[in-house]
Enzyme design. Sequence first.
Site, mmCIF file in Angstrom:
data_model
loop_
_atom_site.group_PDB
_atom_site.id
_atom_site.type_symbol
_atom_site.label_atom_id
_atom_site.label_comp_id
_atom_site.label_asym_id
_atom_site.label_seq_id
_atom_site.Cartn_x
_atom_site.Cartn_y
_atom_site.Cartn_z
ATOM 1 C CG HIS A 89 -9.471 12.185 27.452
ATOM 2 N ND1 HIS A 89 -8.587 11.407 28.156
ATOM 3 C CD2 HIS A 89 -9.223 13.458 27.801
ATOM 4 C CE1 HIS A 89 -7.820 12.174 28.906
ATOM 5 N NE2 HIS A 89 -8.184 13.432 28.708
ATOM 6 C CE1 TYR A 131 -6.701 2.729 28.500
ATOM 7 C CE2 TYR A 131 -6.292 0.808 29.869
ATOM 8 C CZ TYR A 131 -7.043 1.919 29.568
ATOM 9 O OH TYR A 131 -8.150 2.219 30.331
ATOM 10 N N PRO A 166 -9.328 -3.238 36.725
ATOM 11 C CG PRO A 166 -7.460 -2.259 37.696
ATOM 12 C CD PRO A 166 -8.248 -3.526 37.663
ATOM 13 C CE LYS A 206 -16.237 -0.416 30.298
ATOM 14 N NZ LYS A 206 -16.840 0.805 29.782
ATOM 15 C CE1 TYR A 222 -11.634 4.452 28.138
ATOM 16 C CE2 TYR A 222 -10.722 2.261 28.409
ATOM 17 C CZ TYR A 222 -10.718 3.605 28.720
ATOM 18 O OH TYR A 222 -9.806 4.100 29.626
HETATM 19 C C1 PHB Z 1 -7.250 6.126 36.127
HETATM 20 O O1 PHB Z 1 -7.078 7.230 35.585
HETATM 21 O O2 PHB Z 1 -7.185 5.952 37.374
HETATM 22 C C2 PHB Z 1 -7.545 4.923 35.264
HETATM 23 C C3 PHB Z 1 -7.733 5.098 33.892
HETATM 24 C C4 PHB Z 1 -8.014 3.994 33.100
HETATM 25 C C5 PHB Z 1 -8.093 2.735 33.684
HETATM 26 C C6 PHB Z 1 -7.912 2.564 35.072
HETATM 27 C C7 PHB Z 1 -7.635 3.666 35.862
HETATM 28 O O3 PHB Z 1 -8.362 1.639 32.903
#
Ligand code: PHB
Length: 399
Positions: free
Chosen positions: A75, A209, A301, A305, A393
């Site tokens: 991505h 997000y 999460p 990280k 990120y």
């Molecule tokens: C996930 O795909 O499990 C995932 C993606 C982004 C995050 C946390 C978990 O910030």
Amino acid sequence: MDLEHTQVGIVGAGPAGLMLGHLLHLHGIDTVVIEDRSQDYVVDRVRAGVLEQGTVDLMRECGLGDRLAREGLRHDGIYIAFRGARHRIDMAALTGGRTITVYGQNEVVKDLIAARQATACATHWDVDDVAVSNPEAGGTAAGGPSISFTQAGRRRMLRCDFIAGCDGFHGVCRPSIPPSRRTFYERTYPFAWLGILAEAAPASEELVYSLHDRGFALFSMRSPTVTRLYLQCPPDDDIAAWSDDRIWSELKTRLRTADGWEPYEGAITQKSITPMRSFVADPMRDGRLFLAGDAAHIVPPTGAKGLNLAMADVWRLSQALAEFYRGGRTDALDAYSARGVRRTWLAQRFSWWMTSMLHRSESRNPFDHERQLAELDYLVSSQAAMTSLAENYVGTPLA
Ligand code: PHB
Ligand code: APR
């Protein structure tokens, strides 16, 4: 008591322990991995899914890049959604081409187990009553480090030059360090994440997000047929109170945008609630015991990280151990903890920032919500702000 010897005894067969074993094997260093769960349990555990650029590069450089290249979802950007609109952050463009790859932790663990099985390195699964002895740490009695455990009813001992504590947040290695020689930093958050896996094609090419008046939600994925989704819930919430219909209704409410975008529904194959905390153990070393991964730190999460910090830890530790065995030098071993703790705090800062910006406060104070919306408004309208998010990120090079 059965006696075994190795150079590095590794407690824990999660991503940290298995990657450390793999990297040390490539350096010709012998290891034994000791795990208190079954191999199936470790493989099936549903966890993280985002690999930073540095982790992808490490996987490729240590010979684990083929399936990742075939099945991983690369991505270039992510979406931030608020006030009914999605805003794309082109992270590749902002970081000179660094990106993330979505590849479940299960897949990373499968690749590492397969690599280890192709070697003569021993892995003891399903053991009980693991205990570590690290006598030199306190300058006490002689006798090198050892790991004792029970396997098939027999008590066994592994003598080793070094112990790698890769046994996660609930392991035995970090607690073996006496309070006089360590400091723990901890913060819990007034919310948790309800996460699901669904048999549904991802409705977006990239992650979303979202901050909604009702709370945070995250759209992610695992494959062209599996969607991964999360929503903010109270820390003491009970998964039994969340029917599939209620989960989908809440996810769509929080993720739907004015242009009609929303995730596709599908059969929910896994659901769970995970509490959110930040934790740092300092130092990450005690004598010949070295902590790596979740044994040393936990991050919320939101910044994706956790797995990537663990990979940076074990890469750094493998390089330092290779220097020691190659030429007896200990300067990289002596620098391991300070470098790891610094990288951890930088990840904690970013994860805390992402979490605080995207989750409704428990008080639901209108001022806080308007301030968050202003933060998001600034973020998506400022090249500098988006660059700051992007470089954190996609991750900084392993060090
Ligand atoms: C996930 O795909 O499990 C995932 C993606 C982004 C995050 C946390 C978990 O910030
Ligand atoms: N003895 C042996 N093994 C143990 C013990 C013990 N006393 N306690 C825990 N373990 C094992 C666990 O069963 C697990 O397989 O140690 C392993 C630790 O793995 P993780 O918890 O996955 O931690 P880590 O390898 O550091 O990975 C960190 O991956 O799991 C995610 O959320 C985590 O993103 C983070 C990253």
